[in-house]
Design a protein around this motif. Structure first.
Motif, PDB file in Angstrom:
ATOM      1  N   TYR A  76       0.835  -1.205   0.000  1.00 34.93           N
ATOM      2  CA  TYR A  76       0.000   0.000   0.000  1.00 34.93           C
ATOM      3  C   TYR A  76       0.870   1.254   0.000  1.00 34.93           C
ATOM      4  O   TYR A  76       0.632   2.190  -0.775  1.00 34.93           O
ATOM      5  CB  TYR A  76      -0.930  -0.002   1.210  1.00 34.93           C
ATOM      6  CG  TYR A  76      -1.653   1.308   1.421  1.00 34.93           C
ATOM      7  CD1 TYR A  76      -2.816   1.608   0.709  1.00 34.93           C
ATOM      8  CD2 TYR A  76      -1.156   2.257   2.310  1.00 34.93           C
ATOM      9  CE1 TYR A  76      -3.463   2.826   0.871  1.00 34.93           C
ATOM     10  CE2 TYR A  76      -1.804   3.473   2.487  1.00 34.93           C
ATOM     11  CZ  TYR A  76      -2.950   3.749   1.765  1.00 34.93           C
ATOM     12  OH  TYR A  76      -3.583   4.965   1.942  1.00 34.93           O
ATOM     13  N   ASP A  77       1.878   1.289   0.852  1.00 31.12           N
ATOM     14  CA  ASP A  77       2.754   2.458   0.912  1.00 31.12           C
ATOM     15  C   ASP A  77       3.464   2.674  -0.413  1.00 31.12           C
ATOM     16  O   ASP A  77       3.576   3.809  -0.902  1.00 31.12           O
ATOM     17  CB  ASP A  77       3.788   2.284   2.033  1.00 31.12           C
ATOM     18  CG  ASP A  77       3.175   2.365   3.422  1.00 31.12           C
ATOM     19  OD1 ASP A  77       2.080   2.953   3.552  1.00 31.12           O
ATOM     20  OD2 ASP A  77       3.800   1.842   4.368  1.00 31.12           O
ATOM     21  N   GLY A  83       1.140   7.131  -6.752  1.00 33.93           N
ATOM     22  CA  GLY A  83      -0.150   7.639  -7.217  1.00 33.93           C
ATOM     23  C   GLY A  83      -1.055   6.570  -7.783  1.00 33.93           C
ATOM     24  O   GLY A  83      -1.956   6.888  -8.572  1.00 33.93           O
ATOM     25  N   ILE A  84      -0.860   5.312  -7.391  1.00 32.51           N
ATOM     26  CA  ILE A  84      -1.670   4.207  -7.894  1.00 32.51           C
ATOM     27  C   ILE A  84      -2.762   3.877  -6.889  1.00 32.51           C
ATOM     28  O   ILE A  84      -2.477   3.606  -5.721  1.00 32.51           O
ATOM     29  CB  ILE A  84      -0.815   2.963  -8.166  1.00 32.51           C
ATOM     30  CG1 ILE A  84       0.258   3.275  -9.221  1.00 32.51           C
ATOM     31  CG2 ILE A  84      -1.687   1.795  -8.614  1.00 32.51           C
ATOM     32  CD1 ILE A  84       1.241   2.145  -9.445  1.00 32.51           C
ATOM     33  N   SER A  85      -3.994   3.888  -7.335  1.00 34.21           N
ATOM     34  CA  SER A  85      -5.126   3.493  -6.502  1.00 34.21           C
ATOM     35  C   SER A  85      -5.304   1.987  -6.634  1.00 34.21           C
ATOM     36  O   SER A  85      -5.510   1.478  -7.738  1.00 34.21           O
ATOM     37  CB  SER A  85      -6.396   4.213  -6.953  1.00 34.21           C
ATOM     38  OG  SER A  85      -7.514   3.760  -6.232  1.00 34.21           O
ATOM     39  N   PHE A 103      -7.469  -0.348  11.760  1.00 35.08           N
ATOM     40  CA  PHE A 103      -6.054   0.000  11.783  1.00 35.08           C
ATOM     41  C   PHE A 103      -5.344  -0.310  10.467  1.00 35.08           C
ATOM     42  O   PHE A 103      -4.127  -0.137  10.366  1.00 35.08           O
ATOM     43  CB  PHE A 103      -5.356  -0.735  12.928  1.00 35.08           C
ATOM     44  CG  PHE A 103      -5.957  -0.449  14.284  1.00 35.08           C
ATOM     45  CD1 PHE A 103      -6.314   0.836  14.647  1.00 35.08           C
ATOM     46  CD2 PHE A 103      -6.183  -1.476  15.181  1.00 35.08           C
ATOM     47  CE1 PHE A 103      -6.875   1.111  15.880  1.00 35.08           C
ATOM     48  CE2 PHE A 103      -6.743  -1.228  16.424  1.00 35.08           C
ATOM     49  CZ  PHE A 103      -7.090   0.074  16.778  1.00 35.08           C
ATOM     50  N   LEU A 104      -6.092  -0.788   9.470  1.00 33.92           N
ATOM     51  CA  LEU A 104      -5.512  -1.092   8.165  1.00 33.92           C
ATOM     52  C   LEU A 104      -5.643   0.102   7.229  1.00 33.92           C
ATOM     53  O   LEU A 104      -6.556   0.927   7.386  1.00 33.92           O
ATOM     54  CB  LEU A 104      -6.219  -2.299   7.541  1.00 33.92           C
ATOM     55  CG  LEU A 104      -5.944  -3.664   8.170  1.00 33.92           C
ATOM     56  CD1 LEU A 104      -6.896  -4.707   7.588  1.00 33.92           C
ATOM     57  CD2 LEU A 104      -4.492  -4.087   7.951  1.00 33.92           C
ATOM     58  N   PRO A 105      -4.757   0.207   6.229  1.00 36.93           N
ATOM     59  CA  PRO A 105      -4.956   1.229   5.199  1.00 36.93           C
ATOM     60  C   PRO A 105      -6.325   1.055   4.550  1.00 36.93           C
ATOM     61  O   PRO A 105      -6.859  -0.065   4.489  1.00 36.93           O
ATOM     62  CB  PRO A 105      -3.825   0.941   4.206  1.00 36.93           C
ATOM     63  CG  PRO A 105      -2.764   0.249   5.006  1.00 36.93           C
ATOM     64  CD  PRO A 105      -3.523  -0.578   6.012  1.00 36.93           C
ATOM     65  N   PRO A 106      -6.917   2.129   4.046  1.00 36.30           N
ATOM     66  CA  PRO A 106      -8.302   2.058   3.557  1.00 36.30           C
ATOM     67  C   PRO A 106      -8.538   1.079   2.417  1.00 36.30           C
ATOM     68  O   PRO A 106      -9.651   0.568   2.265  1.00 36.30           O
ATOM     69  CB  PRO A 106      -8.584   3.501   3.117  1.00 36.30           C
ATOM     70  CG  PRO A 106      -7.243   4.153   2.963  1.00 36.30           C
ATOM     71  CD  PRO A 106      -6.349   3.491   3.949  1.00 36.30           C
ATOM     72  N   SER A 107      -7.520   0.788   1.617  1.00 35.82           N
ATOM     73  CA  SER A 107      -7.729  -0.101   0.472  1.00 35.82           C
ATOM     74  C   SER A 107      -7.298  -1.538   0.752  1.00 35.82           C
ATOM     75  O   SER A 107      -7.327  -2.374  -0.149  1.00 35.82           O
ATOM     76  CB  SER A 107      -6.971   0.426  -0.754  1.00 35.82           C
ATOM     77  OG  SER A 107      -5.580   0.458  -0.506  1.00 35.82           O
ATOM     78  N   VAL A 108      -6.906  -1.836   1.995  1.00 33.59           N
ATOM     79  CA  VAL A 108      -6.501  -3.188   2.359  1.00 33.59           C
ATOM     80  C   VAL A 108      -7.656  -3.890   3.067  1.00 33.59           C
ATOM     81  O   VAL A 108      -8.191  -3.397   4.057  1.00 33.59           O
ATOM     82  CB  VAL A 108      -5.259  -3.188   3.273  1.00 33.59           C
ATOM     83  CG1 VAL A 108      -4.951  -4.604   3.768  1.00 33.59           C
ATOM     84  CG2 VAL A 108      -4.050  -2.621   2.523  1.00 33.59           C
TER      85      VAL A 108
END
Length: 299
Positions: A76-77, A83-85, A103-108
Motif C-alpha cells: 500500500y505504501d 499515485g496508484i489506486s 487499523f488497516l490502510p483504507p484499500s486493504v
C-alpha cells in the motif's frame, strides 16, 4: 509454552494453521519473517512486475496466505507513493492474526478463505492484476504445486502476474561461528525435519526448479531469482525458526503414553533446549536463500 499433557498430533495443514496455538506468537513471527524476506529481496514487487505496474492508475492485488497482512501494508505504501489506486485483498485460512480493519490502510481488506478450496468465489475469478504468494510450502503435499498454481491462475486477469516467494525449505544450514562450537542438537533437529518432510512426500526439491514448474503450468514471461541470505540477518532467521521448532512438541507422544517411541515429547523438549543453548553460543540456523518466481497469465 510446552504442555507435555497435550494430545499427540499428526501434522495436517488444514488443521495446524487454524489451531488456537497459532496466535499472537505466530503473528509476531510472521512480522519477523516479512522483515527478513524484504531484507533479502530488497523489493515489494519484483522488477518485471514493477514495469507492468508503471503508469497504471488502478490495480487489484490478491495476497494468498496473507497472515497478518504485513506485505499488503508495505505494498500500500509503495503504490500510494506512485499515485496508484489499488484494491489490496488478503486471504488466509486463519483470521486470528488479522489486524482490526480500523487499523488497516483504507484499500486493504483481509478475508478468511481457504485458497485451495474449490470452487473459488465467482467474484474472485479473473479479478486480479497481481497474485502474491509467500511461504506456502507447508501446505504443499507430495510436491504437487497444482493446487496453488491453479488458484493463482484462476484469480488472475488475462495478462496478470503471479509473484511467488519461498525460503529454500529443501535445505537446512546449521552454521557455527567457529569450528569448536557444538552444533549436535541443531543438526539432529534439522535432520529430523528433512526426514519428516520426505516421509510425507515433501522434500521440497521442487524449489530448485520452481520457475520451470510455473512455466510448465502455463505461465509465460517466467523469471526466477535466488538471493542468498545476508549474514547480518542470520541471528534473526535463527530466532524465526526456533519459534517454529518450539511448537513441534505436539507431534511427539509423551513418554508415559509411548515409552518405546524413537522420540518422546520429553526427549524433544530436552533436545530443543540444547539447540537453543547452541544458538546462544552463536550457532545460526537458516535455509540459505530465498527463491522468487514471477510469471504471467496468457492474454
Amino acid at each position: 509454552m510446552t504442555n507435555t499433557s497435550e494430545e499427540t498430533q499428526v501434522y495436517d495443514s488444514t488443521t495446524f494453521w487454524i489451531a488456537p496455538a497459532r496466535n499472537f506468537r505466530t503473528s509476531a513471527r510472521l512480522h519477523l519473517q516479512h522483515l527478513l524476506f524484504q531484507n533479502t529481496l530488497d523489493h515489494i514487487l519484483e522488477p518485471n512486475i514493477q514495469t507492468f505496474v508503471a503508469g497504471r492508475k488502478e490495480l487489484k492485488v490478491a495476497d494468498l496466505g496473507c497472515g497478518n497482512g504485513a506485505w499488503l501494508n508495505d505494498l500500500y505504501d509503495e503504490l500510494s507513493s506512485k499515485g496508484i489506486s489499488a484494491q489490496l485483498d488478503g486471504y488466509d485460512i486463519n483470521p486470528i492474526n488479522f489486524p482490526a480493519s480500523a487499523f488497516l490502510p483504507p484499500s486493504v481488506t483481509l478475508k478468511k478463505l481457504d485458497i485451495l478450496a474449490k470452487p473459488l468465489p465467482a467474484d474472485m475469478v479473473g479479478a486480479y492484476d497481481i497474485v502474491h504468494a509467500r511461504a506456502l510450502t507447508s501446505i504443499i503435499v507430495g510436491s504437487d504445486l497444482s493446487p496453488v498454481l491453479s488458484a493463482a491462475l484462476a484469480l488472475l486477469k488475462p495478462g496478470g502476474w503471479l509473484q511467488w516467494e519461498e525460503s529454500r525449505a529443501d535445505t537446512w544450514v546449521v552454521q557455527p561461528p567457529a569450528p569448536d562450537v557444538s552444533t549436535t542438537a541443531c543438526d539432529t533437529i534439522a535432520h529430523m525435519l528433512k526426514a519428516a518432510g520426505q516421509a510425507r512426500g515433501s522434500g521440497f526439491e521442487f524449489l530448485g526448479e520452481l520457475g520451470r514448474h510455473v512455466e510448465e503450468f502455463g505461465f509465460s514471461d517466467v523469471h526466477s531469482l535466488s538471493v542468498n541470505l545476508r549474514p547480518r540477518d542470520l541471528k534473526a532467521w535463527t530466532e524465526d525458526y526456533l519459534m517454529v521448532w518450539e511448537e513441534l512438541y505436539v507431534f511427539f507422544p509423551p513418554k508415559a503414553e509411548k515409552p518405546e517411541a524413537p522420540m518422546t515429547r520429553e526427549a524433544w523438549v530436552d533436545l530443543f533446549a540444547k539447540a537453543v543453548g547452541e544458538t546462544e553460543k552463536g550457532v545460526a540456523i537458516h535455509q540459505g536463500a530465498i527463491v522468487s518466481v514471477v510469471g504471467r497469465k496468457a492474454i
